[in-house]
Design a protein around this motif. Sequence first.
Motif, PDB file in Angstrom:
ATOM      1  N   TRP A 126       0.634  32.000  11.396  1.00  0.00           N
ATOM      2  CA  TRP A 126       1.635  31.108  11.940  1.00  0.00           C
ATOM      3  C   TRP A 126       3.011  31.505  11.415  1.00  0.00           C
ATOM      4  O   TRP A 126       3.115  32.212  10.432  1.00  0.00           O
ATOM      5  N   THR A 127       4.011  31.058  12.117  1.00  0.00           N
ATOM      6  CA  THR A 127       5.388  31.294  11.709  1.00  0.00           C
ATOM      7  C   THR A 127       6.069  29.942  11.551  1.00  0.00           C
ATOM      8  O   THR A 127       5.603  28.929  12.084  1.00  0.00           O
ATOM      9  N   GLY A 128       7.162  29.939  10.821  1.00  0.00           N
ATOM     10  CA  GLY A 128       7.902  28.704  10.622  1.00  0.00           C
ATOM     11  C   GLY A 128       9.196  28.982   9.890  1.00  0.00           C
ATOM     12  O   GLY A 128       9.602  30.139   9.735  1.00  0.00           O
ATOM     13  N   LYS A 129       9.823  27.904   9.437  1.00  0.00           N
ATOM     14  CA  LYS A 129      11.045  28.065   8.663  1.00  0.00           C
ATOM     15  C   LYS A 129      11.185  26.932   7.659  1.00  0.00           C
ATOM     16  O   LYS A 129      10.742  25.807   7.896  1.00  0.00           O
TER      17      LYS A 129
ATOM     18  N   TYR B 107       9.621  32.554   8.126  1.00  0.00           N
ATOM     19  CA  TYR B 107       8.478  33.218   7.497  1.00  0.00           C
ATOM     20  C   TYR B 107       7.327  33.403   8.469  1.00  0.00           C
ATOM     21  O   TYR B 107       7.268  32.774   9.522  1.00  0.00           O
ATOM     22  N   LYS B 108       6.399  34.259   8.055  1.00  0.00           N
ATOM     23  CA  LYS B 108       5.125  34.444   8.752  1.00  0.00           C
ATOM     24  C   LYS B 108       4.041  34.364   7.685  1.00  0.00           C
ATOM     25  O   LYS B 108       4.117  35.041   6.664  1.00  0.00           O
TER      26      LYS B 108
ATOM     27  N   LYS C 148      -6.576  31.684  -0.226  1.00  0.00           N
ATOM     28  CA  LYS C 148      -5.382  32.499  -0.440  1.00  0.00           C
ATOM     29  C   LYS C 148      -4.731  32.792   0.901  1.00  0.00           C
ATOM     30  O   LYS C 148      -5.418  33.021   1.886  1.00  0.00           O
ATOM     31  N   LEU C 149      -3.418  32.775   0.894  1.00  0.00           N
ATOM     32  CA  LEU C 149      -2.679  33.182   2.066  1.00  0.00           C
ATOM     33  C   LEU C 149      -1.465  33.972   1.640  1.00  0.00           C
ATOM     34  O   LEU C 149      -0.964  33.816   0.533  1.00  0.00           O
TER      35      LEU C 149
END
Length: 151
Positions: free
Chosen positions: A141-144, A129-130, A114-115
């Motif tokens: 982690w972060t991203g888009k 997002y994170k 689960k995350l």
Amino acid sequence: MMKKNLFTVSIVTLFLTFTNAFCQDVAYAIEENNSSETTFSSSNTSNTILENGTYSYKLGSKEVIVSIKNGYYTETYANNEFIKAKIDWLTKNQYILTIVDLNKENLPFKQGTKLTTKITKVKGNQYFYKSDLIDTHKASWTGKFKKITNI
């Protein structure tokens, strides 16, 4: 004396009337703010930042396709690799993914992992997002995402 008492009673009545109206406005504003953080079920994607649709993001030089549909989140990679997860919305901009199936090498995930993900910013068709692995908090982690289409 009677006029002075009548004047005082009138002033107090006006003060209480305006105070009551102001308090009701404040209570209504607080209720509206709290109601925007409504809990969602996995099948309820209305009023969530990410709608059912197709998104993409870059992983190195490769593009990963993300599909959100009917309460499921699926990432599709080259060579028929994928990760499929059940999506449960906590608020309009935060959700939990529970991995239900995967065929992808070299991941710290397995079925049942689960995350949690929180959309931190929306700019045009990009969703920043994170993400964080639940319970371990050792991997963040972060991203888009970039929105491609609606389903």
